[in-house]
Motif scaffolding. Sequence first.
Motif, PDB file in Angstrom:
ATOM      1  N   LYS A 437      34.203  72.216  50.065  1.00 13.25           N
ATOM      2  CA  LYS A 437      35.474  72.836  50.474  1.00 13.25           C
ATOM      3  C   LYS A 437      36.303  71.804  51.226  1.00 13.25           C
ATOM      4  O   LYS A 437      35.768  71.063  52.060  1.00 13.25           O
ATOM      5  CB  LYS A 437      35.189  74.042  51.392  1.00 13.25           C
ATOM      6  CG  LYS A 437      36.419  74.874  51.701  1.00 13.25           C
ATOM      7  CD  LYS A 437      36.051  76.017  52.635  1.00 13.25           C
ATOM      8  CE  LYS A 437      37.297  76.844  52.948  1.00 13.25           C
ATOM      9  NZ  LYS A 437      37.014  77.814  54.034  1.00 13.25           N
ATOM     10  N   ASP A 438      37.585  71.784  50.922  1.00 10.98           N
ATOM     11  CA  ASP A 438      38.517  70.869  51.602  1.00 10.98           C
ATOM     12  C   ASP A 438      38.015  69.425  51.582  1.00 10.98           C
ATOM     13  O   ASP A 438      38.057  68.707  52.585  1.00 10.98           O
ATOM     14  CB  ASP A 438      38.742  71.309  53.061  1.00 10.98           C
ATOM     15  CG  ASP A 438      39.310  72.724  53.149  1.00 10.98           C
ATOM     16  OD1 ASP A 438      40.036  73.113  52.205  1.00 10.98           O
ATOM     17  OD2 ASP A 438      39.015  73.422  54.124  1.00 10.98           O
ATOM     18  N   GLY A 439      37.502  69.011  50.440  1.00 18.19           N
ATOM     19  CA  GLY A 439      37.065  67.629  50.267  1.00 18.19           C
ATOM     20  C   GLY A 439      35.719  67.304  50.891  1.00 18.19           C
ATOM     21  O   GLY A 439      35.256  66.160  50.828  1.00 18.19           O
ATOM     22  N   GLU A 440      35.057  68.292  51.508  1.00 22.22           N
ATOM     23  CA  GLU A 440      33.757  68.031  52.143  1.00 22.22           C
ATOM     24  C   GLU A 440      32.640  68.716  51.355  1.00 22.22           C
ATOM     25  O   GLU A 440      32.778  69.868  50.932  1.00 22.22           O
ATOM     26  CB  GLU A 440      33.752  68.566  53.584  1.00 22.22           C
ATOM     27  CG  GLU A 440      32.466  68.228  54.317  1.00 22.22           C
ATOM     28  CD  GLU A 440      32.290  69.044  55.607  1.00 22.22           C
ATOM     29  OE1 GLU A 440      31.168  69.045  56.147  1.00 22.22           O
ATOM     30  OE2 GLU A 440      33.256  69.682  56.059  1.00 22.22           O
ATOM     31  N   ASN A 441      31.531  67.984  51.157  1.00 25.10           N
ATOM     32  CA  ASN A 441      30.345  68.568  50.524  1.00 25.10           C
ATOM     33  C   ASN A 441      29.405  69.001  51.644  1.00 25.10           C
ATOM     34  O   ASN A 441      28.693  68.197  52.230  1.00 25.10           O
ATOM     35  CB  ASN A 441      29.669  67.529  49.616  1.00 25.10           C
ATOM     36  CG  ASN A 441      28.598  68.143  48.736  1.00 25.10           C
ATOM     37  OD1 ASN A 441      28.060  69.209  49.047  1.00 25.10           O
ATOM     38  ND2 ASN A 441      28.272  67.469  47.641  1.00 25.10           N
TER      39      ASN A 441
END
Length: 680
Positions: A437-441
């Motif tokens: 989500k939002d570029g974070e794994n």
Amino acid sequence: MNILTEKFNTPYHAAPFTGIKNEDFLPAFKELIKQSEDEINAIVSNPETPTFENVIEALAYSGEQLDVVSNIFFNLNSAETSDEIQKIAQEVSPLLTEYSSKISQNEVLFNKIRKVYDEKEKYHLNEEQEMLLNETYKGFVRSGALLNKEDKEKLQKINMELSVKSLQFGQNVLASTNAYFKHITNKEELAGIPEAILDQYAEEAKERELEGWVVTLQYPSYIPFITYAENRELRKEIALASGKKSFDGGEFDNQELIKELLQLKQQKAELLGYKNYAEYVLEERMAKSPVKVFDFLNELLTKAKPYADKEIEELRALAKADGIDELQSYDHIFYAEKLRKQKYDFNDEELKPYFPLNQVQDAVFGLAGKLFGLRFVERNDIPKYHEDVKVYEVFDSAQNDGVKEEQFKALLYVDYFPRKGKRAGAWMTSYKNQYKKDGENSRPHISIVCNFSKPTKDTPSLLTFQEVTTLFHEFGHALHGMMADTQYPNLSGTSVKWDFVELPSQFLENFCYEPEFLKTFAKHYKTGEVLPDEKIEKIEQSKNFMEGYQTMRQLGFGLLDMNYHTKVGELANESVKAFEDKYTKVTSLYPVNPETAMSPSFSHIFQGGYSAGYYSYKWAEVLDADAFQYFKETGIFNPETAAKYKVLLSSGGTKDPMELYKSFRGSEPKVESLLKRAFG
């Protein structure tokens, strides 16, 4: 301030076990349910046109902290429970069921979901997004979204009752298990039992401030006793005590609870338009229908029965030489062990010194490294719920433009030893799912819980070979969770069709029988001597020892489960015991004992998630036999095959499991692979 409602101030935002007080749970649940309902209301009241992003994705990411706290609480209720936690569970379960029902029966929300579902072509969704949309829509329909107001209320009441009663079932089994112990003061009565086990029994007695030895119904205590004790009367007494768990008419009896649970499930199925609960469940499994499951189980029954009959005849001949005219179920393990020693010249106790727990764990960690590039580092600064628990950081070696980089993959908790507040058995679970989500794994927090013999003053924890395979089994599940690499939390890791979920666990057990791998870790804890070749050969040869019996036993459980969930009407006029005897008769290999019944402690189907799904163990055996056959054909450590399998593990529930399997194997699984492995 409540520690459970704030962002956890711990490494990787791990569960802050040491700071949690029991009184934190109920207010935290109430607060987090309110927060989650606010998130849902924001989706519902959004004036914009419903889209995949503002409805389906928003819903998938909602309630994250509530999920985490639920995982923490219910995992503690299984692994480190107390009267207080059990009491809180009885209050919390209805709250969560009510919350979940409110969401699934919210008409405005469902209408938005249906609008996106009906117009899905215009969103140009990728495969995972389409799976999320389909699963979300189906999930609402299967939770009663299409019912009228009166039926929705009925369904909500049924779900509430199911959650409370299934919880009560498990609590009764645990209490019944803990209530029994056998105190023995005459050492002659313990003839045949190895010294290491006697030390364990003496330790148990000391903990209870008793002289002599104490045997309990916990597996590390119970199984060695009925395996080695020469005193048949004592074996019988302890085996019957185990067979009477929650079936003795006392305060922890589960017989009426079984009838109530099954009746509620039947009502739920009918309300949702299904003939029975099995039809409702199997619509969302690889097997699809009760008919297919019955056909599958009966096909295996036909193949396995002659092998099983032959095996029991061998045991009868052994028992007859000891003057036993009629072999009973409580004799089985004792004589099976005798026969195994006679045929293969080893027993579990003589192998145990070669399998100290730390070496076995190192081996399974090493295997994950060799196949998938994982590395495990113990962390002592991450909070734990009990001093026995250990926590590991898991790293993945990845190649980026030819440069080797390590990335954080997961946290792994391991909890290996029995104690009073821990339920029996072994399981893998999760504290936090993986998602992007939002570029974070955001990486998962996974746990393995077992019940192995504790170390003593002089000896480390030593595993039987069966316990070795148990650790590999649970670690296979853990890999499924740790390797997860999906966009959405509800399609991540083990969030797959239930009859697919046992593939990774059962698959990993196969490595325990491979000589080249066994030699790397089966070493005597005192001398460092590698397990001799002849013993390894015997282990390999004994792999299918009593396979006919074991298959019949599993089929018995599977058929009983399916009959409970397709023929509940019959229970109105007969006892649980009569029903069980009737539907296990075809798989029974010993005389039925009127004093025992396994159903009242059959937690898999009455407390866990295996209702109308116990067959999936055998179903997954077909998958794992076929998958490992592929590894054998290409080389068990072949990097290309391992890489393809890694994709299967990391994909979670983003694809249809049969398609996922075919992408890995190149073809559908063949039942012949299982039959060949089992019976040659």
